[in-house]
Design a protein around this motif. Structure first.
Motif, PDB file in Angstrom:
ATOM      1  N   GLU A 143      21.874 107.748 -63.833  1.00 59.46           N
ATOM      2  CA  GLU A 143      21.009 108.091 -62.705  1.00 59.46           C
ATOM      3  C   GLU A 143      19.837 107.119 -62.572  1.00 59.46           C
ATOM      4  O   GLU A 143      19.546 106.345 -63.491  1.00 59.46           O
ATOM      5  CB  GLU A 143      20.476 109.522 -62.852  1.00 59.46           C
ATOM      6  N   TYR A 144      19.168 107.205 -61.423  1.00 60.97           N
ATOM      7  CA  TYR A 144      17.998 106.354 -61.153  1.00 60.97           C
ATOM      8  C   TYR A 144      16.962 107.201 -60.415  1.00 60.97           C
ATOM      9  O   TYR A 144      17.265 108.241 -59.832  1.00 60.97           O
ATOM     10  CB  TYR A 144      18.403 105.165 -60.262  1.00 60.97           C
ATOM     11  N   HIS A 145      15.718 106.726 -60.417  1.00 60.16           N
ATOM     12  CA  HIS A 145      14.656 107.374 -59.644  1.00 60.16           C
ATOM     13  C   HIS A 145      13.620 106.330 -59.223  1.00 60.16           C
ATOM     14  O   HIS A 145      13.336 105.386 -59.976  1.00 60.16           O
ATOM     15  CB  HIS A 145      13.933 108.448 -60.469  1.00 60.16           C
ATOM     16  N   PHE A 146      13.056 106.526 -58.032  1.00 62.15           N
ATOM     17  CA  PHE A 146      11.825 105.839 -57.637  1.00 62.15           C
ATOM     18  C   PHE A 146      10.688 106.831 -57.829  1.00 62.15           C
ATOM     19  O   PHE A 146      10.813 108.008 -57.459  1.00 62.15           O
ATOM     20  CB  PHE A 146      11.865 105.413 -56.162  1.00 62.15           C
ATOM     21  N   TYR A 147       9.572 106.353 -58.354  1.00 62.98           N
ATOM     22  CA  TYR A 147       8.417 107.225 -58.535  1.00 62.98           C
ATOM     23  C   TYR A 147       7.150 106.555 -57.969  1.00 62.98           C
ATOM     24  O   TYR A 147       6.849 105.403 -58.314  1.00 62.98           O
ATOM     25  CB  TYR A 147       8.184 107.532 -60.010  1.00 62.98           C
ATOM     26  N   GLU A 148       6.459 107.283 -57.125  1.00 61.67           N
ATOM     27  CA  GLU A 148       5.122 106.873 -56.668  1.00 61.67           C
ATOM     28  C   GLU A 148       4.118 107.571 -57.574  1.00 61.67           C
ATOM     29  O   GLU A 148       4.046 108.805 -57.598  1.00 61.67           O
ATOM     30  CB  GLU A 148       4.899 107.286 -55.206  1.00 61.67           C
ATOM     31  N   VAL A 149       3.362 106.794 -58.341  1.00 64.13           N
ATOM     32  CA  VAL A 149       2.487 107.354 -59.373  1.00 64.13           C
ATOM     33  C   VAL A 149       1.070 107.527 -58.819  1.00 64.13           C
ATOM     34  O   VAL A 149       0.490 106.589 -58.274  1.00 64.13           O
ATOM     35  CB  VAL A 149       2.453 106.447 -60.617  1.00 64.13           C
ATOM     36  N   LYS A 150       0.526 108.735 -58.966  1.00 65.68           N
ATOM     37  CA  LYS A 150      -0.817 109.027 -58.469  1.00 65.68           C
ATOM     38  C   LYS A 150      -1.677 109.622 -59.587  1.00 65.68           C
ATOM     39  O   LYS A 150      -1.325 110.641 -60.187  1.00 65.68           O
ATOM     40  CB  LYS A 150      -0.762 110.027 -57.304  1.00 65.68           C
ATOM     41  N   SER A 151      -2.806 108.982 -59.847  1.00 68.11           N
ATOM     42  CA  SER A 151      -3.778 109.545 -60.778  1.00 68.11           C
ATOM     43  C   SER A 151      -4.536 110.654 -60.048  1.00 68.11           C
ATOM     44  O   SER A 151      -4.398 110.816 -58.823  1.00 68.11           O
ATOM     45  CB  SER A 151      -4.753 108.451 -61.225  1.00 68.11           C
TER      46      SER A 151
END
Length: 551
Positions: free
Chosen positions: A512-520
């Motif tokens: 599997e794969y994922h894109f992640y938008e990371v937010k502090s």
């Protein structure tokens, strides 16, 4: 490159570049050059080589005034004679009138102790304890221009560059914009950058008419004038100055329009920032380009003028310029039924992870370590992966000279890359390319071929790092043909605004794969990022927001 492989340029490499540029412009733009620019080129060719070298040397330096006693160019055999030749031909001159900028440059050619010494006899009160920059400004304010020339212009030592306007226009014709830099030749020849290799006979013209080039130059000068007004200009003075520009004329010229839009935004934003809201609205209303309508909505909201904000939002939704404008307009329309902005609503749906506070200033790196601990491979790719896939798949279409968007050999990108003409010009070719790529193996082969053949060529799309290339190929293997092609076409519709906003991380394992938008906790989702998250939702591409909590 090792020390042994270091490229040594010829002694007078800079003169070779300058001559090449003049020859190029003389050949391609003969019908657009005026008499002064033609004379500049012809008379320069008649100068002694020493004089040519000296002119190019000072031309490549910042400023207009240079101390001959401070110049050391071993390849120029007689600096004094070269200067005399330039004075006789008008390539250097003796100033009689100074602008504020020139007065500053003249005084700044000296050290602070030298400035103090030269002004010993001046009766005007001057604070000698001020830093040099402030001291020079005080001198300009308190000492007459005639006296400044008398104190500081030393004809036996000072070299004053001439024919700046002619050179500026010639350089504009070559580069196609005002920020062209001769150092690009050096960067190319010492191997720090590669440019697309193209037959010069196939290069188009930066400008079709003289009026277009003159308009670009005028807007550049207006922009410099506004720098002074920004510091101390009152709103009324700025409006009076702006109305004298005939901005509608500049907007009517296709190749000057984007520069005019930038100036409109800059002036409007300055007034808005200083709370001159009616004046800012007046400025913004000269153009519908982004972000002018968005700024107007923000002002209407501050003025509690919800009717005007809603009316403008409805106009935007009929034909939005970009993603940001679209979502801001949508939020205005939905305000009565939706308390939170679209970006805020989406961000609240993210998954939470806990990271050590040690990652506070390296939040993406921390998230990558978190997923790595769970057995995933990953890269902090942000825009690099999708941009690279786009740039490699459509390499030939991007750099095809038939669209008249490549104008000089140091060009990094075609000129239509910054507007919607890119898709309009290439629509048939782009779709044809995708039709020919019948499976993912062919897409990967196309990417790999262009990667190998063009490695290192300057491009706003392709990241040449091996890790990004490997991740790009890995993504292609996970996605369906339809997902890949649809996403590439969405980018193609507006490459300038749609080649950014992609999620920060791409992670994968064997299945599997994922894109992640990371937010502090203090970071917020942008409209560009929301656009791509919604696109990925529609295409069923795995993408989520990761909300970091410090644990």
């Amino acid at each position: 490159m090792s020390e042994h492989d270091k490229i040594i340029l010829p002694e007078k490499y800079y003169l070779d570049y300058f001559r090449y540029l003049l020859s190029f412009v003389k050949s391609k733009y003969a019908t657009l050059l005026d008499e002064r620019e033609t004379k500049f080129i012809e008379e320069f060719e008649k100068l002694s080589e020493d004089a040519q070298c000296l002119y190019v040397r000072i031309n490549n330096r910042k400023g207009k005034f240079f101390r001959r006693s401070k110049l050391h160019y071993p390849e120029i055999s007689d600096l004094l004679a070269a200067h005399s030749d330039l004075l006789a031909a008008g390539y250097c001159h003796v100033p009689h009138v100074l602008s504020i900028e020139e007065a500053y440059g003249l005084i700044n050619a000296y050290t602070k102790p030298e400035i103090t010494q030269k002004l010993k006899g001046e009766t005007v009160a001057i604070d000698w304890k001020l830093p040099k920059t402030e001291l020079i400004l005080q001198i300009i304010e308190t000492v007459s221009q005639e006296a400044i020339l008398g104190y500081f212009y030393d004809g036996d030592d000072l070299i004053t560059q001439g024919k700046e306007e002619e050179w500026a226009m010639i350089k504009l014709f070559f580069f196609g914009h005002n920020h062209g830099d001769m150092s690009d030749f050096v960067i190319r020849d010492i191997g720090h950058a590669r440019f697309i290799d193209i037959d010069e006979s196939k290069l188009g013209l930066s400008f079709d008419t003289r009026a277009e080039a003159e308009a670009i130059m005028q807007l550049y000068n207006h922009s410099r004038d506004f720098m002074i007004l920004e510091e101390n200009g009152e709103a009324d003075l700025i409006l009076q100055w702006f109305e004298s520009l005939d901005i509608r004329y500049f907007l009517s010229l296709e190749k000057a329009k984007s520069n005019a839009d930038k100036l409109i935004h800059r002036v409007g934003y300055h007034l808005e920032k200083n709370k001159y809201y009616p004046e800012a609205l007046f400025i913004y209303q000269h153009s519908t380009a982004s972000p002018m309508r968005e700024r107007q909505i923000r002002i209407y909201n501050k003025q509690k003028n919800l009717t005007s904000a809603r009316q403008l939002a409805q106009e935007i939704l009929l034909a939005p310029n970009d993603n940001k404008e679209y979502y801001i307009a949508q939020d205005v329309i939905n305000k009565s039924s939706q308390k939170l902005k679209s970006t805020t609503l989406r961000q609240k749906s993210g998954i939470e992870i806990s990271l050590s506070p040690a990652y506070q200033y390296r939040v993406e790196e921390g998230a990558l370590a978190y997923f790595s601990a769970q057995g995933y491979h990953g890269v902090h790719s942000e825009n690099s992966i999708w941009r690279s896939i786009f740039g490699l798949v459509f390499w030939e279409e991007i750099f095809d000279p038939q669209y008249n968007t490549l104008h000089q050999p140091l060009q990094r990108n075609p000129t239509d890359l910054y507007g919607r003409d890119f898709y309009k010009n290439r629509k048939e070719a782009l779709h044809q390319r995708l039709t020919l790529l019948k499976n993912k193996k062919q897409i990967i082969k196309c990417m790999q071929t262009n990667y190998d053949q063009n490695h290192g060529v300057a491009s706003m799309f392709v990241n040449w790092e091996e890790a990004i290339m490997e991740a790009s190929i890995r993504l292609v293997t996970f996605l369906s043909l339809k997902q890949i092609k649809n996403t590439l076409l969405v980018i193609a519709l507006d490459p300038k605004t749609r080649s950014s906003g992609f999620p920060d991380l791409f992670v994968w394992n064997e299945t599997e794969y994922h894109f992640y938008e990371v937010k502090s906790p203090t970071d917020h989702l942008s409209e560009k990022q929301l656009f791509w998250l919604e696109h990925f939702d529609q295409q069923k591409i795995n993408a989520e927001i990761v909300l970091v909590r410090w644990g």
